[in-house]
Motif scaffolding. Structure first.
Motif, short mmCIF file in Angstrom:
data_model
loop_
_atom_site.label_atom_id
_atom_site.label_comp_id
_atom_site.label_asym_id
_atom_site.label_seq_id
_atom_site.Cartn_x
_atom_site.Cartn_y
_atom_site.Cartn_z
N UNK A 71 26.78 57.02 28.36
CA UNK A 71 27.54 56.66 29.56
C UNK A 71 26.61 56.37 30.73
N UNK A 72 25.56 57.20 30.89
CA UNK A 72 24.60 56.96 31.97
C UNK A 72 23.86 55.64 31.78
N UNK A 73 23.52 55.33 30.52
CA UNK A 73 22.84 54.06 30.26
C UNK A 73 23.73 52.88 30.62
N UNK A 74 25.00 52.95 30.24
CA UNK A 74 25.92 51.87 30.57
C UNK A 74 26.13 51.75 32.08
N UNK A 75 26.19 52.92 32.76
CA UNK A 75 26.36 52.88 34.21
C UNK A 75 25.17 52.21 34.88
N UNK A 76 23.95 52.58 34.44
CA UNK A 76 22.75 51.98 35.03
C UNK A 76 22.70 50.47 34.75
N UNK A 77 23.14 50.07 33.55
CA UNK A 77 23.14 48.65 33.22
C UNK A 77 24.12 47.88 34.10
N UNK A 78 25.30 48.48 34.32
CA UNK A 78 26.31 47.83 35.17
C UNK A 78 25.80 47.70 36.60
N UNK A 79 25.19 48.79 37.12
CA UNK A 79 24.66 48.74 38.48
C UNK A 79 23.54 47.71 38.60
N UNK A 80 22.67 47.66 37.59
CA UNK A 80 21.57 46.69 37.63
C UNK A 80 22.10 45.26 37.63
N UNK A 81 23.09 45.00 36.79
CA UNK A 81 23.69 43.65 36.76
C UNK A 81 24.36 43.32 38.09
N UNK A 82 25.03 44.32 38.68
CA UNK A 82 25.71 44.07 39.96
C UNK A 82 24.70 43.78 41.08
N UNK A 83 23.60 44.56 41.11
CA UNK A 83 22.58 44.32 42.13
C UNK A 83 21.94 42.94 41.96
N UNK A 84 21.68 42.57 40.72
CA UNK A 84 21.08 41.27 40.48
C UNK A 84 22.02 40.14 40.90
N UNK A 85 23.30 40.28 40.58
CA UNK A 85 24.27 39.27 40.98
C UNK A 85 24.40 39.21 42.50
#
Length: 319
Positions: free
Chosen positions: A236-250
Motif C-alpha cells: 500500500x505504501x509503494x502504491x501511495x508513493x507511486x500515485x504521489x510521484x505521478x501526481x507531482x510529475x503531472x
C-alpha cells in the motif's frame, strides 16, 4: 356567526407554524429514509474475509477483493461474510484408537484448516461454521478407525503420533471424492495428534507438552499473519508513493505548460501594443515598490515613470 381569522391573528400564526413544523418533520423523515436506502447499497469487504452475494436464497457471486463494493438493497441482494483466515479446531472429544486387542489409547486431535472455496462452502454450510467443524472431526475419526483396521506396519502407533497424523492427512486427500485437497470448500492444512491417557505420574509433563505444542502452533500462525500484514502495508505504501510521484510529475508538466502559455501571451501583448505594455509594466513596478501606507505626490501634468534599476520611485520635478 363565522368570522374569518385575520392573517396577522395569533390563531393564524399558530396554524402557519404548525404546518411548517409538519413539513420539516416530513422532510427529515424522507431524508433519513433516503440515507438509509443509500447506506444499504454499499458494503465493505475486509481482507480477512470473503463476501458472498446472494439473491432470494441463491448465490450470485463471491467477492474476494477487499474494499468498498456496491449491491442492491435487501431483499434483492444480501451479503454474507465468510472468514478466510487459517483456523484451529480442537475436536471436543478424545478419539479412542485401538493399539491391539487389549489396549486403546485416547488421542487429542488439533486441526488447522481454512476456507479456500467460499462458493462451495456457502452452498453446503451457509453460515453454520459449527456444522463444518463437526464434519471435519467426523472425517478424522472415520479415517483413524480405518487406519486401526488396516494395522499399517509402517506406523509406530504407540510412539510416533506425527507419522500417524501424516497418514490420516494423506488418507483424507486420497479418499476425497473430488480428487482434490478441498472438501466442500474446506482445505485441511495439517493435523496434530497427542495421546491424553498416559499414566497419572506423567500427566503434568504431558499437559506441558500439549501446551507447548499449541503455543508453537499459535506463534507460527501469528508470525505468518504479521508477515502478511506487513507485506500488504508495504504494498500500500509503494502504491501511495507511486500515485504521489505521478501526481507531482503531472503537476510540474501542467505548471510548465501554463508558464509557457503566459509567456506567449505576454510576448504577443508587447508586440501588439508596446505603449500599453510599457504602461502595464510600470504599474506592476509601482505595485511592488509601494504599499497601502505610502503616499505619492504626482504632478498631473507630467508622465508617471518608474526606474526599473532602483526600487525607489523617480518623481518628476515641478516647473
Amino acid at each position: 356567526m363565522y368570522t374569518k381569522a385575520s392573517p396577522h391573528s395569533p390563531l393564524k400564526k399558530r396554524e402557519t407554524k404548525t404546518v411548517k413544523m409538519n413539513r420539516l418533520a416530513y422532510c427529515v423523515i424522507a431524508l433519513a429514509l433516503l440515507l438509509g436506502a443509500g447506506a444499504s447499497l454499499f458494503f465493505i469487504v475486509d481482507q480477512r474475509e470473503y463476501a458472498v452475494v446472494s439473491s432470494m436464497g441463491g448465490l450470485k457471486h463471491v467477492i474476494e477483493t477487499p474494499g468498498l463494493h456496491v449491491k442492491w438493497p435487501a431483499p434483492l441482494e444480501q451479503v454474507t461474510f465468510v472468514d478466510r483466515r487459517v483456523q484451529m479446531l480442537s475436536v471436543p472429544q478424545n478419539i479412542r484408537f485401538p493399539v491391539n486387542s487389549k489396549e486403546n489409547i485416547a488421542l487429542n486431535v488439533q486441526v488447522k484448516w481454512r476456507i479456500s472455496d467460499p462458493r462451495t462452502y456457502f452452498l453446503h454450510y451457509r453460515q453454520d461454521a459449527k456444522r463444518a467443524e463437526t464434519e471435519i472431526g467426523e472425517r478424522i475419526k472415520a479415517q483413524l478407525t480405518a487406519l486401526s483396521e488396516q494395522r499399517a506396519s509402517s506406523i509406530r502407533i504407540t510412539t510416533d503420533y506425527d507419522a500417524l497424523a501424516h497418514a490420516v492427512y494423506t488418507a483424507l486427500q486420497e479418499n476425497n471424492p473430488n480428487s482434490s485437497k478441498l472438501y466442500k470448500g474446506i482445505e485441511i492444512l495439517s493435523i496434530y495428534l497427542q495421546r491424553t491417557d498416559s499414566s497419572t505420574a506423567n500427566t503434568p509433563k504431558r499437559e506441558q507438552i500439549i501446551a507447548d505444542k499449541r503455543a508453537q502452533i499459535l506463534a507460527t500462525l501469528r508470525t505468518q499473519s504479521a508477515a502478511e500484514v506487513e507485506a500488504l502495508r508495504l504494498e500500500v505504501l509503494r502504491k501511495r508513493d507511486q500515485i504521489l510521484s505521478d501526481a507531482y510529475e503531472q503537476a510540474r508538466i501542467i505548471e510548465a505548460e501554463g508558464d509557457a502559455k503566459a509567456a506567449d501571451i505576454e510576448a504577443d501583448a508587447a508586440r501588439s501594443a508596446p505603449g500599453f505594455y510599457a504602461f502595464y509594466k510600470d504599474l506592476q513596478t509601482l505595485r511592488r515598490t509601494t504599499n497601502e501606507q505610502d503616499m505619492l505626490i504626482v504632478d498631473p501634468l507630467s508622465d508617471l515613470k518608474t526606474n526599473s534599476k532602483s526600487p525607489s520611485l523617480e518623481m518628476p520635478k515641478h516647473r
